[in-house]
Write an enzyme that holds these catalytic residues in place. Structure first.
Site, PDB file in Angstrom:
ATOM      1  N   GLU A 287     -33.945 -58.498  55.087  1.00 34.52           N
ATOM      2  CA  GLU A 287     -35.196 -58.240  55.813  1.00 34.52           C
ATOM      3  C   GLU A 287     -36.401 -58.948  55.202  1.00 34.52           C
ATOM      4  O   GLU A 287     -37.282 -59.422  55.911  1.00 34.52           O
ATOM      5  CB  GLU A 287     -35.465 -56.729  55.880  1.00 34.52           C
ATOM      6  CG  GLU A 287     -34.666 -56.001  56.954  1.00 34.52           C
ATOM      7  CD  GLU A 287     -33.288 -55.564  56.482  1.00 34.52           C
ATOM      8  OE1 GLU A 287     -32.813 -56.064  55.434  1.00 34.52           O
ATOM      9  OE2 GLU A 287     -32.673 -54.723  57.162  1.00 34.52           O
TER      10      GLU A 287
ATOM     11  N   ALA B 269     -31.427 -56.080  63.251  1.00 33.20           N
ATOM     12  CA  ALA B 269     -32.277 -55.761  64.394  1.00 33.20           C
ATOM     13  C   ALA B 269     -32.650 -57.049  65.115  1.00 33.20           C
ATOM     14  O   ALA B 269     -32.794 -58.099  64.484  1.00 33.20           O
ATOM     15  CB  ALA B 269     -33.533 -55.044  63.898  1.00 33.20           C
TER      16      ALA B 269
HETATM   17  C1  3H9 Z   1     -33.651 -55.944  60.502  1.00 30.17           C
HETATM   18  O1  3H9 Z   1     -32.480 -55.836  60.649  1.00 30.17           O
HETATM   19  C2  3H9 Z   1     -34.582 -54.763  60.393  1.00 30.17           C
HETATM   20  C3  3H9 Z   1     -33.859 -53.457  60.177  1.00 30.17           C
HETATM   21  O2  3H9 Z   1     -33.695 -53.207  58.783  1.00 30.17           O
HETATM   22  C4  3H9 Z   1     -34.699 -52.298  60.693  1.00 30.17           C
HETATM   23  C5  3H9 Z   1     -34.660 -52.050  62.126  1.00 30.17           C
HETATM   24  C6  3H9 Z   1     -35.393 -50.762  62.530  1.00 30.17           C
HETATM   25  N1  3H9 Z   1     -32.569 -61.336  65.823  1.00 30.17           N
HETATM   26  O3  3H9 Z   1     -28.696 -68.600  62.764  1.00 30.17           O
HETATM   27  P1  3H9 Z   1     -27.871 -68.950  63.932  1.00 30.17           P
HETATM   28  C7  3H9 Z   1     -29.996 -65.630  66.894  1.00 30.17           C
HETATM   29  S1  3H9 Z   1     -34.411 -57.450  60.445  1.00 30.17           S
HETATM   30  C8  3H9 Z   1     -32.615 -62.116  66.900  1.00 30.17           C
HETATM   31  O4  3H9 Z   1     -28.125 -70.231  64.616  1.00 30.17           O
HETATM   32  P2  3H9 Z   1     -25.584 -68.978  62.200  1.00 30.17           P
HETATM   33  C9  3H9 Z   1     -30.560 -66.966  66.483  1.00 30.17           C
HETATM   34  O5  3H9 Z   1     -31.924 -67.041  66.801  1.00 30.17           O
HETATM   35  C10 3H9 Z   1     -33.098 -58.583  60.714  1.00 30.17           C
HETATM   36  N2  3H9 Z   1     -31.885 -63.226  67.038  1.00 30.17           N
HETATM   37  O6  3H9 Z   1     -26.311 -68.852  63.616  1.00 30.17           O
HETATM   38  C11 3H9 Z   1     -29.724 -67.906  67.274  1.00 30.17           C
HETATM   39  O7  3H9 Z   1     -30.225 -67.917  68.598  1.00 30.17           O
HETATM   40  P3  3H9 Z   1     -30.129 -69.211  69.528  1.00 30.17           P
HETATM   41  C12 3H9 Z   1     -32.333 -58.836  59.475  1.00 30.17           C
HETATM   42  C13 3H9 Z   1     -31.063 -63.556  66.046  1.00 30.17           C
HETATM   43  O8  3H9 Z   1     -24.151 -68.757  62.467  1.00 30.17           O
HETATM   44  C14 3H9 Z   1     -28.355 -67.235  67.280  1.00 30.17           C
HETATM   45  O9  3H9 Z   1     -28.607 -65.854  67.011  1.00 30.17           O
HETATM   46  N3  3H9 Z   1     -31.322 -59.839  59.731  1.00 30.17           N
HETATM   47  C15 3H9 Z   1     -30.968 -62.778  64.889  1.00 30.17           C
HETATM   48  O10 3H9 Z   1     -26.023 -70.226  61.510  1.00 30.17           O
HETATM   49  C16 3H9 Z   1     -27.395 -67.783  66.248  1.00 30.17           C
HETATM   50  O11 3H9 Z   1     -28.032 -67.755  64.975  1.00 30.17           O
HETATM   51  C17 3H9 Z   1     -31.490 -61.123  59.380  1.00 30.17           C
HETATM   52  O12 3H9 Z   1     -32.476 -61.498  58.785  1.00 30.17           O
HETATM   53  C18 3H9 Z   1     -31.762 -61.607  64.802  1.00 30.17           C
HETATM   54  N4  3H9 Z   1     -31.731 -60.791  63.742  1.00 30.17           N
HETATM   55  O13 3H9 Z   1     -26.146 -67.773  61.331  1.00 30.17           O
HETATM   56  C19 3H9 Z   1     -30.369 -62.042  59.731  1.00 30.17           C
HETATM   57  N5  3H9 Z   1     -30.077 -63.349  64.056  1.00 30.17           N
HETATM   58  O14 3H9 Z   1     -28.672 -69.459  69.701  1.00 30.17           O
HETATM   59  C20 3H9 Z   1     -30.893 -63.231  60.494  1.00 30.17           C
HETATM   60  C21 3H9 Z   1     -29.623 -64.444  64.698  1.00 30.17           C
HETATM   61  O15 3H9 Z   1     -30.872 -68.830  70.745  1.00 30.17           O
HETATM   62  N6  3H9 Z   1     -29.844 -64.102  60.995  1.00 30.17           N
HETATM   63  N7  3H9 Z   1     -30.220 -64.581  65.885  1.00 30.17           N
HETATM   64  O16 3H9 Z   1     -30.816 -70.285  68.742  1.00 30.17           O
HETATM   65  C22 3H9 Z   1     -29.171 -64.964  60.201  1.00 30.17           C
HETATM   66  O17 3H9 Z   1     -29.328 -65.013  59.010  1.00 30.17           O
HETATM   67  C23 3H9 Z   1     -28.222 -65.912  60.877  1.00 30.17           C
HETATM   68  O18 3H9 Z   1     -28.602 -66.006  62.231  1.00 30.17           O
HETATM   69  C24 3H9 Z   1     -26.732 -65.499  60.820  1.00 30.17           C
HETATM   70  C25 3H9 Z   1     -25.891 -66.462  61.714  1.00 30.17           C
HETATM   71  C26 3H9 Z   1     -26.257 -65.598  59.371  1.00 30.17           C
HETATM   72  C27 3H9 Z   1     -26.542 -64.102  61.345  1.00 30.17           C
END
Ligand code: 3H9
Length: 689
Positions: A122, A60
């Protein structure tokens, strides 16, 4: 268009496309819902769902979490996908995290590419899965593995996902697999939501709770996640999901989720930044001076980033020692499977260890990590100046010394800056980039470029004693020593701070790092210390007694047989004695009072740091305290925590303590300023900066 759909014959193709990682926001949810209806209307045989670019979907969109939820909600969208007569197949090439993984769980089949990662992280954002994750995952892979993934938030790779039954197949060409999957076989697959939940196993649930309490102490989400899973074991899917959703929405607004989101975005903003203005040096060969623990760690970090390193030592014995130190890190990394044989060989080949500075003649950057003495550093800088190109950037890794004094010995002081690494330097993420009076924008830009190359979280700091982190640490320790002398024991202080969320308290931490460094700093500060400031002599007495910490077998604690810490009555007596000499009536502080004092002391110091322009933003202080000093991430860092207390409360707390000691507890003008302006600390810092 965040969701694209097209038909290839009777096969529907749906692609989520929201760069860079397909975070699922309102537009994606609406697009998916539309795609379900589209596929049904067209009576397609199947829908293949992919993510454009490197991710399937990263979950999300956490940027939406501060506002009210907007329809369509993800759980409803996923229920529609699952119930659709047209079966959906998730093709997972990259990460499928959080809501992304939940989408995959709602599909009839899942196939992963070899680099796929699936997980429900999450809890790392202070929430629980909110779109069926706590209900569908246990139904699909069983209670224990599901709890493991949900409570720790750790994703699994493709092979493990296959072993767990989380995906149907791992294939080099997952899209091809989805296209070729036999239609009858697809029809026989049961939607995950139709599976029976696993039986409640009290031991497994208890183990999950124990993991949450041990590994994520103080955090509310992991335990709430266990509760949501447990509740779902006895409920139909819809009811289980309703409970999950309520908990998700409640946590999403909570202080811990806000703090963790703040850290998530602050870290990413910091990693991406470059220095405003200035041109970074081209980095190819870097000279590192000193092959002790710190220098070896820095050298290894540079090698990891694909740089060539010339590691400089003073003599042949130093060269041997430095070679052994870096060699050890390479071996350990290989043993841990972080690098392979080829990687180890490449790192060895890119490393030169020598006592001949002339061999660093190609380096465009030098990082000095020699002994903490101004004289030593000046000698090193003179040698670097003579050996390196005239435009090479010269950095010192000093923790405390005045960069301007080091730079004064260099012909062109604009080349000099501080690059303050934290041990172990190849692992710790924080990099303080210290800007001297004369430091040029080019030198700072080089520091930031290096930080990016090494994957560090860079924070710029001005020159002062201890820069940002160690200056706050010194005040923290001073407050701890005061509490100790006036009534508590190191054990009580440590316990109070562990309960606050630190992995260990200030005394145990100092036993690990050694009491001698802080002692040397106090001696250096003797000449400039405010004579009106109360001086707590207990740490000096410890050094006189040779109790320098774990390395001498005893410090604030004893470590009989090199094992766990035990209280030392001699240490407790020292406080009694010193309090007696000083004519103090001791007070038995409770844990809340201890925390109040230590945290307020740090906040006040951090506010002075902001007031003096040593740090550029409140978020930078959060990054320093979390990534360098173990401040609990789920409190969002020191200044974020200060803002949850509120400037008014901070000021009132300081004023009350100032009645006891007006010098040590003098409220920072920055605190008073924030209160007068009616702004949060973060906003006040942004306005003043
Ligand atoms: C959820 O899913 C709740 C659901 O269960 C329920 C819903 C009803 N949101 O980390 P990076 C952005 S909770 C917004 O540098 P990498 C990040 O800010 C979510 N933005 O790249 C960055 O922006 P910018 C559960 C996000 O390759 C850009 O994307 N999910 C999100 O080193 C690149 O990210 C997580 O906890 C997000 N969810 O790593 C996963 N994710 O370029 C969280 C990323 O402006 N994310 N962005 O700085 C991660 O762990 C890492 O970002 C990921 C990529 C491994 C995906």
């Amino acid at each position: 268009m965040t969701v694209r759909m097209w038909a290839e014959g009777r096969v529907g193709r749906v692609e989520m496309d929201n760069p860079p990682v397909n975070a699922i926001g309102a537009a994606t949810r609406a697009g998916l819902l539309k795609a379900v209806a589209w596929a049904e209307e067209k009576r397609l045989e199947r829908v293949i769902l992919t993510g454009a670019g490197r991710a399937f979907a990263a979950g999300a969109d956490a940027r939406e979490f501060d506002a009210d939820p907007v329809e369509p909600h993800l759980p409803d969208v996923l229920n529609r996908i699952e119930a659709s007569p047209v079966p959906w197949i998730a093709v997972i090439g990259g990460v499928a995290l959080g809501g992304g993984c939940e989408i995959a769980l709602a599909c009839r089949a899942r196939v992963a590419g070899p680099k796929a990662q699936l997980g429900l992280p999450e809890v790392t954002l202070g929430v629980i899965p909110g779109a069926g994750g706590t209900q569908r995952l246990p139904r699909l892979i069983g209670l224990a593995p599901a709890l493991d993934m949900i409570v720790t938030g750790k994703p699994v790779g493709a092979t493990r996902a296959l072993d767990l039954g989380l995906v149907h197949a791992v294939d080099e060409d997952p899209l091809g697999w989805a296209e070729m999957l036999n239609a009858e076989a697809l029809d026989t697959l049961v939607p995950v939501g139709d599976l029976n939940p696993p039986a409640a196993d009290a031991a497994v649930l208890a183990a999950a709770r124990a993991t949450a309490e041990a590994k994520m102490r103080g955090q509310v989400a992991p335990l709430r996640a266990v509760a949501a899973v447990e509740a779902g074991l006895a409920l139909p899917l819809a009811e289980g999901m309703a409970g999950e959703r309520a908990a998700f929405l409640e946590l999403r607004q909570g202080a811990q989720a806000k703090a963790l989101r703040h850290m998530f975005f602050a870290e990413r903003a910091a990693r991406g930044r470059a220095w405003r203005g200035g041109t970074p040096a081209l980095l190819d060969t870097v000279a590192v001076v000193g092959g002790g623990t710190m220098g070896a760690g820095i050298a290894y970090g540079l090698l990891n980033a694909g740089l060539k390193v010339v590691l400089l030592e003073t003599d042949a014995a130093g060269v041997d020692r430095a070679e052994a130190n870096v060699g050890r890190i390479i071996e350990q990394s290989q043993k841990r499977g972080l690098i392979d044989e080829g990687g180890a060989a490449a790192r060895r080949a890119a490393l030169t260890v020598t006592d001949d500075y002339a061999r660093a003649g190609e380096a465009t950057l030098a990082i000095e990590a020699a002994f903490e003495s101004l004289e030593v550093k000046r000698t090193v800088f003179a040698a670097l100046e003579a050996a390196l190109p005239p435009e090479a950037v010269l950095a010192t890794n000093t923790s405390y010394l005045d960069i301007d004094e080091i730079a004064a010995g260099v012909g062109d002081p604009s080349r000099v800056l501080g690059l303050h690494f934290f041990a172990p330097a190849h692992i710790m993420k924080l990099l303080e980039i210290v800007r001297g009076k004369a430091t040029s924008d080019d030198a700072l830009a080089t520091g930031f470029a290096l930080g990016k190359r090494l994957g560090k979280v860079p924070v710029v700091a001005g020159v002062c004693d201890g820069f940002i982190g160690n200056r706050i640490l010194a005040r923290y320790r001073e407050a701890a020593d005061t509490v100790f002398m006036d009534g508590s024991t190191p054990w009580e202080v440590d316990e109070a701070m562990v309960e606050f969320g630190y992995a260990m308290g200030p005394y145990e931490a100092q036993d690990l790092s050694g009491l001698d460094i802080a002692h040397a700093n106090r001696r250096r500060q003797d000449a400039t210390r405010d004579p009106n400031r109360r001086y707590i002599p207990i740490a000096d007495r410890m050094v006189e007694l040779g109790k320098l910490g774990k390395k001498t077998g005893a410090g604030w604690y004893r470590y009989p047989g090199g094992n766990g810490k035990v209280e030392d009555p001699i240490v407790a007596d020292l406080a009694l004695e010193e309090a007696h000499f000083a004519g103090i009536t001791r007070t038995d502080y409770g844990p809340d009072e201890i925390r109040h004092r230590l945290v307020l002391a740090m906040i006040n110091e951090a506010c002075d740091i902001l007031h003096e322009g040593i740090a550029e933003s409140a978020a930078d202080i959060d990054l320093v305290t979390v990534f360098g000093y173990g401040f609990p991430r789920w409190r969002g860092g020191l200044m974020h925590h200060a803002d949850t207390l509120g400037p008014q409360a901070v000021l009132a707390g300081l004023q009350a303590l100032a009645q006891e000691d007006p010098v040590a507890w003098r409220p920072s003008p920055f605190v008073e300023g924030a209160v007068a302006a009616g702004l949060s600390f973060a906003d006040f810092a942004a306005r003043e900066g």
